[in-house]
Design a protein around this motif. Structure first.
Motif, PDB file in Angstrom:
ATOM      1  N   ASN A   1      -5.806 -14.897  13.083  1.00 46.54           N
ATOM      2  CA  ASN A   1      -4.907 -14.533  12.148  1.00 46.54           C
ATOM      3  C   ASN A   1      -4.567 -13.051  12.441  1.00 46.54           C
ATOM      4  N   ASN A   2      -3.282 -12.877  11.854  1.00 49.11           N
ATOM      5  CA  ASN A   2      -2.584 -11.471  11.976  1.00 49.11           C
ATOM      6  C   ASN A   2      -1.752 -11.287  13.226  1.00 49.11           C
ATOM      7  N   LYS A   3      -1.558 -12.466  14.156  1.00 48.49           N
ATOM      8  CA  LYS A   3      -0.902 -12.213  15.348  1.00 48.49           C
ATOM      9  C   LYS A   3       0.666 -12.305  15.002  1.00 48.49           C
TER      10      LYS A   3
ATOM     11  N   GLY B   1       9.371 -18.080  14.885  1.00 43.70           N
ATOM     12  CA  GLY B   1       9.027 -17.514  13.691  1.00 43.70           C
ATOM     13  C   GLY B   1       7.964 -17.859  13.068  1.00 43.70           C
ATOM     14  N   ILE B   2       7.105 -18.759  13.577  1.00 43.41           N
ATOM     15  CA  ILE B   2       6.023 -19.603  12.911  1.00 43.41           C
ATOM     16  C   ILE B   2       4.637 -18.836  13.212  1.00 43.41           C
ATOM     17  N   THR B   3       3.944 -18.402  12.389  1.00 46.62           N
ATOM     18  CA  THR B   3       2.791 -17.712  12.426  1.00 46.62           C
ATOM     19  C   THR B   3       1.548 -18.569  12.684  1.00 46.62           C
ATOM     20  N   ASN B   4       0.552 -18.292  13.014  1.00 43.27           N
ATOM     21  CA  ASN B   4      -0.692 -18.682  13.148  1.00 43.27           C
ATOM     22  C   ASN B   4      -1.144 -19.161  11.614  1.00 43.27           C
ATOM     23  N   GLU B   5      -1.057 -18.445  10.529  1.00 36.62           N
ATOM     24  CA  GLU B   5      -1.359 -18.483   9.217  1.00 36.62           C
ATOM     25  C   GLU B   5      -0.498 -19.907   8.600  1.00 36.62           C
TER      26      GLU B   5
END
Length: 64
Positions: free
Chosen positions: A29-31, A37-41
């Motif tokens: 998380n928090n990367k 634009g796609i986050t791990n979350e």
């Protein structure tokens, strides 16, 4: 020491749902997001539906 062929991963076998779910679970998380634009979350919150779609996509890519 040489590894038996049975001990080597099969690179021609389809990607499984379990493999994708394990990979998603290992994302930190928090990367920062990539260029898409796609986050791990976002991926983690996609749940089973997203993981299933990813399996289908990845296996389609491997076949073609």
């Amino acid at each position: 020491m040489e590894t038996k062929s049975a001990d080597k991963p099969e690179h021609n076998s389809p990607i499984t749902l379990k493999e994708v779910e394990n990979a998603i679970a290992s994302l930190k998380n928090n990367k920062a997001a990539g260029p898409d634009g796609i986050t791990n979350e976002m991926i983690k919150n996609g749940g089973h539906l997203l993981a299933s779609a990813m399996v289908k996509l990845f296996n389609t890519i491997l076949i073609n």
